[in-house]
Design an enzyme around this catalytic site. Structure first.
Site, PDB file in Angstrom:
ATOM      1  N   ASP A   1      62.611   0.439  83.691  1.00  0.00           N
ATOM      2  CA  ASP A   1      63.145   1.659  84.506  1.00  0.00           C
ATOM      3  C   ASP A   1      64.196   1.211  85.645  1.00  0.00           C
ATOM      4  O   ASP A   1      65.130   2.003  85.475  1.00  0.00           O
ATOM      5  CB  ASP A   1      62.014   2.145  85.402  1.00  0.00           C
ATOM      6  CG  ASP A   1      61.177   2.957  84.382  1.00  0.00           C
ATOM      7  OD1 ASP A   1      61.331   3.708  83.673  1.00  0.00           O
ATOM      8  OD2 ASP A   1      59.991   2.561  84.582  1.00  0.00           O
TER       9      ASP A   1
ATOM     10  N   GLU B   1      62.839   7.381  88.074  1.00  0.00           N
ATOM     11  CA  GLU B   1      62.680   6.110  87.557  1.00  0.00           C
ATOM     12  C   GLU B   1      62.161   5.066  88.768  1.00  0.00           C
ATOM     13  O   GLU B   1      61.417   4.047  88.339  1.00  0.00           O
ATOM     14  CB  GLU B   1      63.993   5.534  86.886  1.00  0.00           C
ATOM     15  CG  GLU B   1      64.497   6.406  85.962  1.00  0.00           C
ATOM     16  CD  GLU B   1      63.700   6.443  84.696  1.00  0.00           C
ATOM     17  OE1 GLU B   1      62.810   5.715  84.798  1.00  0.00           O
ATOM     18  OE2 GLU B   1      64.119   7.183  83.705  1.00  0.00           O
TER      19      GLU B   1
ATOM     20  N   HIS C   1      58.545   5.642  88.658  1.00  0.00           N
ATOM     21  CA  HIS C   1      58.093   4.877  87.478  1.00  0.00           C
ATOM     22  C   HIS C   1      58.003   3.351  87.948  1.00  0.00           C
ATOM     23  O   HIS C   1      56.820   2.777  87.482  1.00  0.00           O
ATOM     24  CB  HIS C   1      58.798   5.108  86.263  1.00  0.00           C
ATOM     25  CG  HIS C   1      58.793   6.729  85.899  1.00  0.00           C
ATOM     26  ND1 HIS C   1      59.717   7.118  84.903  1.00  0.00           N
ATOM     27  CD2 HIS C   1      58.271   7.663  86.412  1.00  0.00           C
ATOM     28  CE1 HIS C   1      59.447   8.421  84.904  1.00  0.00           C
ATOM     29  NE2 HIS C   1      58.586   8.799  85.702  1.00  0.00           N
TER      30      HIS C   1
ATOM     31  N   TYR D   1      54.364   1.005  87.772  1.00  0.00           N
ATOM     32  CA  TYR D   1      53.958  -0.015  86.948  1.00  0.00           C
ATOM     33  C   TYR D   1      53.790  -1.469  88.038  1.00  0.00           C
ATOM     34  O   TYR D   1      53.071  -2.108  87.553  1.00  0.00           O
ATOM     35  CB  TYR D   1      55.181  -0.470  86.016  1.00  0.00           C
ATOM     36  CG  TYR D   1      55.108   0.802  84.958  1.00  0.00           C
ATOM     37  CD1 TYR D   1      54.102   0.990  84.053  1.00  0.00           C
ATOM     38  CD2 TYR D   1      56.315   1.485  84.664  1.00  0.00           C
ATOM     39  CE1 TYR D   1      54.109   1.986  83.107  1.00  0.00           C
ATOM     40  CE2 TYR D   1      56.508   2.314  83.656  1.00  0.00           C
ATOM     41  CZ  TYR D   1      55.306   2.772  82.895  1.00  0.00           C
ATOM     42  OH  TYR D   1      55.415   3.576  81.974  1.00  0.00           O
TER      43      TYR D   1
ATOM     44  N   GLU E   1      65.232   5.539  76.056  1.00  0.00           N
ATOM     45  CA  GLU E   1      64.045   6.286  76.753  1.00  0.00           C
ATOM     46  C   GLU E   1      63.141   7.004  75.369  1.00  0.00           C
ATOM     47  O   GLU E   1      61.864   7.313  75.699  1.00  0.00           O
ATOM     48  CB  GLU E   1      64.561   7.234  77.399  1.00  0.00           C
ATOM     49  CG  GLU E   1      65.514   6.317  78.668  1.00  0.00           C
ATOM     50  CD  GLU E   1      65.675   7.531  80.025  1.00  0.00           C
ATOM     51  OE1 GLU E   1      64.861   7.696  80.793  1.00  0.00           O
ATOM     52  OE2 GLU E   1      66.766   8.127  79.879  1.00  0.00           O
TER      53      GLU E   1
ATOM     54  N   GLU F   1      59.994  10.798  80.918  1.00  0.00           N
ATOM     55  CA  GLU F   1      60.782  10.155  79.701  1.00  0.00           C
ATOM     56  C   GLU F   1      61.239  11.199  78.652  1.00  0.00           C
ATOM     57  O   GLU F   1      62.194  11.134  78.143  1.00  0.00           O
ATOM     58  CB  GLU F   1      60.216   9.040  79.274  1.00  0.00           C
ATOM     59  CG  GLU F   1      60.065   7.783  80.362  1.00  0.00           C
ATOM     60  CD  GLU F   1      61.147   7.551  81.104  1.00  0.00           C
ATOM     61  OE1 GLU F   1      62.429   7.947  80.898  1.00  0.00           O
ATOM     62  OE2 GLU F   1      61.141   6.580  82.108  1.00  0.00           O
TER      63      GLU F   1
ATOM     64  N   HIS G   1      63.771  13.247  80.132  1.00  0.00           N
ATOM     65  CA  HIS G   1      64.945  12.392  80.248  1.00  0.00           C
ATOM     66  C   HIS G   1      65.670  12.308  78.921  1.00  0.00           C
ATOM     67  O   HIS G   1      66.880  12.482  78.904  1.00  0.00           O
ATOM     68  CB  HIS G   1      64.776  10.958  80.656  1.00  0.00           C
ATOM     69  CG  HIS G   1      64.388  11.197  81.967  1.00  0.00           C
ATOM     70  ND1 HIS G   1      63.681  10.220  82.802  1.00  0.00           N
ATOM     71  CD2 HIS G   1      64.087  11.958  82.894  1.00  0.00           C
ATOM     72  CE1 HIS G   1      63.418  10.334  83.990  1.00  0.00           C
ATOM     73  NE2 HIS G   1      63.441  11.614  84.337  1.00  0.00           N
TER      74      HIS G   1
END
Length: 393
Positions: free
Chosen positions: A142, A173, A176, A180, A236, A270, A273
């Site tokens: 990301d 992003e 994201h 994670y 992506e 995603e 995107h």
């Protein structure tokens, strides 16, 4: 818009100072030897040789970009003195994509991870190894997508509607990447292993291979805008697809509810995107040739297949590697259809549990249950919000 000279200056600064450029120029021979988990020296050497191979492949792919491209002929890229104001909207389709992205905003704090640790400790060692390494790839990837948005696309694209989308995509992003990182921080208690996972681009050759491919497109001065749009649609839409599917496999087994819910939200984002990349491609006047598009997509497919069938095989969690390879081809075909190229693999989706997931360039996933997680009224018509006294009770 900045002058062409200023853009050239900015690109020159990027080539010298960007962190991604530093990563690209690092020799794969300097990959640190790690002894954590399953990273035995033999596997590390095997993956390192693969990374060297993809480095050459990516560079040769860049060099093939010889098609003349004039940015001044592109409405998306030519100078726009009205870029500082939003209204009146000129590109309604692009604006609607921005509003859809805005409506889907969420934060890390809204994902409940309280039940995940119980499942985490019940998983087999191979399953924990696989999940932690997939999360490590996601945490780094990301940031790479954002590097491209900040350093290239946001500077090149001059229409306000697209800039709004890119600005919001950068924010998402970041969410994201934070998600994670929180997942790794929650599941992995050993600080040394956490550090190893957070530095996946340097410590894991399999992850570095994918990162180098994406970063090479960011730093390329020969690849034109259309080719780079295709490359990041592949990042992506293809690079993430197999990893998303592997986590949805865990959901099918009723495991890790926090991880799988965050995966639903992120895969939806995603998918949007990737849809936007396709939309930007459709607005191009000078599009890459069909053969060139196929070449870029095939390269991305080969890398993703190697990642999930050899470097980090999905059979670690009980999935079939051949079916995963087939699924990646299926996803690539769907993206190629969206780009107007048509299918080249002609493979069917082997995973019925992935039928409704938006990894294929479609936004149908946005319409299903998790897609209903959106800000109230953001994509509705303001004229619909009318006070009335004749409602039925």
């Amino acid at each position: 818009m900045a002058s062409k000279e200023n853009i050239a200056d900015n690109m020159e600064k990027f080539s010298l100072k960007s962190p991604s450029k530093k990563i690209l120029t690092d020799s794969t021979n300097n990959v640190r030897k790690m002894s954590i988990g399953h990273e035995a020296n033999g596997q590390l050497a095997k993956e390192s040789s693969t990374v060297n191979g993809i480095g050459k492949s990516a560079n040769s792919l860049m060099e093939k970009s010889v098609t003349p491209f004039d940015p001044s002929l592109e409405p998306l890229l030519r100078e726009n003195p009205r870029r500082f104001v939003i209204f009146p909207i000129q590109y309604h389709d692009i604006w609607q994509m921005y509003k859809k992205a805005e409506a889907s905003f969420w934060t890390v704090e809204e994902v409940d991870l309280s039940k995940d640790l119980t499942d985490w400790h019940r998983l087999k060692d191979d399953e924990r190894h696989f999940i932690s390494h997939v999360l490590a790839f996601f945490a780094a990837s990301d940031g790479i997508v954002n590097e491209n948005l900040v350093e290239r696309f946001s500077q090149e694209v001059q229409i306000t509607e697209a800039r709004c989308f890119y600005g919001f995509q950068i924010a998402m992003e970041n969410v994201h990447s934070e998600m994670y990182s929180v997942l790794i921080d929650t599941y992995i208690r050993d600080p040394h292993q956490r550090e190893y996972l957070f530095n996946a681009i340097e410590t894991m050759p399999a992850v570095k291979r994918k990162a180098d491919w994406a970063l090479s497109w960011i730093s390329s001065k020969s690849a034109n805008f259309g080719e780079r749009i295709i490359a990041f649609a592949a990042v992506e839409g293809i690079f993430f697809s197999g990893s998303f599917a592997s986590i949805f496999w865990l959901k099918k087994r009723g495991l890790m509810p926090g991880l799988t819910f965050s995966n639903e939200l992120i895969s939806r984002d995603e998918g949007l995107h990737c849809d936007f990349a396709v939309l930007m491609f459709q607005h191009l006047v000078q599009r890459p040739k069909r053969e060139r598009i196929i070449e870029i997509i095939r390269d991305a497919v080969a890398i993703e297949q190697e990642f999930l069938t050899d470097a980090l095989p999905v059979n670690l969690i009980g999935m079939n590697c051949d079916l995963m390879s087939q699924y990646i081809e299926f996803v690539a075909d769907r993206l190629l259809v969206e780009l107007g190229v048509g299918k080249i693999y002609n493979t069917k989706n082997p995973f019925n549990f992935m039928e409704m997931i938006s990894l294929d360039g479609k936004t149908n996933f946005f319409e299903k249950k998790v897609g209903e997680y959106q800000r109230m009224g953001v994509v509705s018509n303001p004229l619909d919000n009318v006070f009335t006294l004749d409602a039925d009770f």
